[in-house]
Write an enzyme that holds these catalytic residues in place. Structure first.
Site, mmCIF file in Angstrom:
data_model
loop_
_atom_site.group_PDB
_atom_site.id
_atom_site.type_symbol
_atom_site.label_atom_id
_atom_site.label_comp_id
_atom_site.label_asym_id
_atom_site.label_seq_id
_atom_site.Cartn_x
_atom_site.Cartn_y
_atom_site.Cartn_z
ATOM 1 C CD1 TRP A 325 -2.811 1.662 0.789
ATOM 2 C CD2 TRP A 325 -1.308 2.379 2.276
ATOM 3 N NE1 TRP A 325 -3.200 2.915 1.212
ATOM 4 C CE2 TRP A 325 -2.290 3.375 2.117
ATOM 5 C CE3 TRP A 325 -0.253 2.602 3.162
ATOM 6 C CZ2 TRP A 325 -2.262 4.571 2.821
ATOM 7 C CZ3 TRP A 325 -0.223 3.794 3.862
ATOM 8 C CH2 TRP A 325 -1.212 4.762 3.692
ATOM 9 C CG HIS A 326 3.553 2.333 3.172
ATOM 10 N ND1 HIS A 326 2.967 1.338 3.916
ATOM 11 C CD2 HIS A 326 3.620 3.415 4.001
ATOM 12 C CE1 HIS A 326 2.692 1.790 5.131
ATOM 13 N NE2 HIS A 326 3.073 3.042 5.213
ATOM 14 N N GLY A 327 3.716 1.773 -1.456
ATOM 15 C CA GLY A 327 4.339 2.091 -2.730
ATOM 16 C C GLY A 327 4.399 0.888 -3.647
ATOM 17 C CG PHE A 520 4.191 6.651 0.763
ATOM 18 C CD1 PHE A 520 5.045 6.053 -0.141
ATOM 19 C CD2 PHE A 520 4.728 7.217 1.902
ATOM 20 C CE1 PHE A 520 6.404 6.005 0.092
ATOM 21 C CE2 PHE A 520 6.093 7.160 2.148
ATOM 22 C CZ PHE A 520 6.919 6.557 1.241
#
Length: 520
Positions: A325-327, A520
């Protein structure tokens, strides 16, 4: 628009705040609409083209949420579940298209040795946060915990500018009851004072601390290859501190801004670098994301209800997806997997000691528990920041001394260094010398920030000491509740100096630094 910019502080914020309370005297709905429109302008300042995407997402989720409520009213839970699944899949499809399409194509090209062209999509600002916020709204609506019939209020809930770009991740059920309270629409000078104070602390974290230590990050992660021992450790420590002060600074500013409008946001940080283990770290770091992953992913997967093996699998899956989800990159997958493994090991360790509680009461010394946790977190941040796995591994090699060691020249001939030099040389490391002054400023700044992050009271502890009436900060672990600082001239002067110092250090024009979590 950035919180740490003159345009926001000098124009947008005072105009938006004044307009909200002036319109509230005539109509609460007009005030809510004003705040929604101002938030859209705040978002559109970055790129007006993506306003349509944000509005489309808002309208879609509002309609889906109403459809779920209607199915419940008709006593058709199966239909409500189908509508919920449709809404979540649609939200995730939008997120996947913008955030992961190029990552998927490049991964396929790498594995199959193909050359499919990348789409080079621009990631809309804050898409991960407003998508997760609305998924939580749909799930809460399905559970009967959230109902929204007013489109103006829903627009405010999603676009509320303090959290729109980088969180905290909000729940409809904890924000909208506050916004429906008439007291929210009246000027409350305590809220203004508290909000400005928290905003100032967050601004100082960003401008005076995060941006300053950030100067030592890029040369290691984006420039130097094969960094030697001191350079690799310096870069990793610098990013570890930069990320904390940058993101916790943003969260403080968001909480302070919301408080000025009479809204209490959930806390997002509670001194995570004071944690004694990884479980505690995730209770203190990005707390609203941890809550989201727990409530909407880990528990639906089965949580810890189906035995230790299934719990460990659920932890790993949750953290890998949280990392992704962050990247869109394998470095984020590795970062999430690392923390998944950390959590599994931590839970297994705690289970072992609970089983042995009858035979021993010995515990790991607090310092060594903290140090091991901090080092584990820092290793994870290397993958989190590196552009690819090769760079991350190169930096970790440097931290292990495998890329050479540079020692201050006056240490080189000191007898106490001989065993270390012999050990390094025996393992193939190259020992060079340099003048200590080349690293002195970075070392001093790193030590200062490390002491602040690990020993100083955090924002909520400061505010609890400021006034025990601030219920938003009551009953936190480690809070210094026996101390109170009432508003006085000395406090006002201190905050004014900190605010002025931060303003002076804000770069002008396009040189204003973005918050790290914007990407992000």
């Amino acid at each position: 628009m950035l919180f740490n910019s003159y345009a926001f502080i000098g124009l947008f914020l005072p105009i938006t705040l004044a307009g909200f309370f002036l319109l509230a005297k005539a109509s609460h709905n007009w005030a809510a609409l004003w705040l929604g429109i101002a938030s859209l302008a705040f978002y559109g300042w970055w790129d007006p083209r993506y306003l349509a995407l944000l509005l489309l997402s808002i309208v879609f989720n509002f309609v889906v949420g109403r459809a779920i409520s209607r199915q419940h009213e008709r006593d058709a839970p199966n239909h409500a579940k189908l509508v919920l699944i449709f809404g979540i899949v649609s939200d995730l499809a939008l997120l996947f298209y913008f955030k992961y399409t190029d990552f998927f194509i490049s991964s396929v090209n790498h594995v199959l040795h193909t050359q499919h062209p990348l789409l080079n999509l621009v990631l809309p600002l804050g898409i991960s946060f407003f998508t997760f916020t609305q998924i939580a709204f749909l799930v809460d609506t399905y559970r009967g915990e959230a109902k929204e019939y007013d489109p103006v209020h829903y627009l405010f809930f999603v676009t509320n500018f303090p959290h729109l770009i980088a969180g905290p991740i909000l729940h409809h059920k904890e924000i909208m009851p506050q916004f429906e309270n008439p007291a929210c629409y009246r000027v409350n000078w305590e809220n203004i004072a508290v909000g400005l104070t928290i905003f100032t602390i967050g601004l100082a974290k960003k401008v005076l601390l995060a941006d300053e230590i950030g100067r030592y990050v890029a040369p290691v992660f984006d420039g130097t290859s094969n960094p030697h021992l001191f350079l690799a450790w310096g870069g990793a420590l610098a990013y570890t501190l930069q990320l904390y002060f940058d993101f916790s600074g943003y969260s403080d500013m968001a909480i302070g801004l919301a408080r000025m409008f009479g809204i209490k946001f959930p806390l997002n940080f509670d001194s995570p670098y004071k944690a004694q283990n990884i479980i505690e770290f995730w209770r203190r770091w990005h707390m609203t994301l941890s809550r989201f992953l727990r409530d909407y992913l880990y528990i639906p997967l089965g949580g810890n209800r189906q035995g230790p093996t299934r719990r460990h699998v659920n932890l790993l899956v949750t953290m890998v997806l949280g990392g992704l989800w962050h990247g869109a990159g394998w470095t984020f997958v590795v970062w999430g997997a690392l923390h998944g493994v950390y959590l599994v090991v931590n839970h297994a360790w705690q289970t072992f000691f609970r089983a042995a509680a009858d035979t021993t009461k010995e515990r790991s010394p607090r310092f060594w528990a903290w140090l091991l946790t901090f080092l584990a977190v820092m290793v994870g941040w290397v993958f989190f920041r590196a552009k690819d796995l090769d760079i991350a591994i190169d930096i970790l090699r440097g931290m292990a001394g495998l890329n050479g060691v540079v020692l201050p020249h006056h240490w080189f001939n000191a007898s106490f260094m001989n065993p270390l030099k012999e050990l390094l040389v025996a393992n193939g490391a190259q020992v060079l010398t340099t003048k200590f002054i080349a690293y002195r400023d970075q070392l001093y700044l790193t030590l200062q920030l490390l002491l602040i992050a690990t020993l100083a009271p955090n924002t909520q502890q400061i505010m609890q000491r400021f006034s025990p009436t601030i219920d938003q900060f009551k009953n936190l672990e480690g809070a210094l509740s026996r101390w109170t600082w009432r508003p006085n001239v000395a406090w006002l002067l201190a905050i004014a100096i900190l605010f002025g110092w931060s303003l002076i250090d804000i770069p002008s024009g396009e040189k204003v630094s973005e918050f790290l979590y914007f990407q992000f």
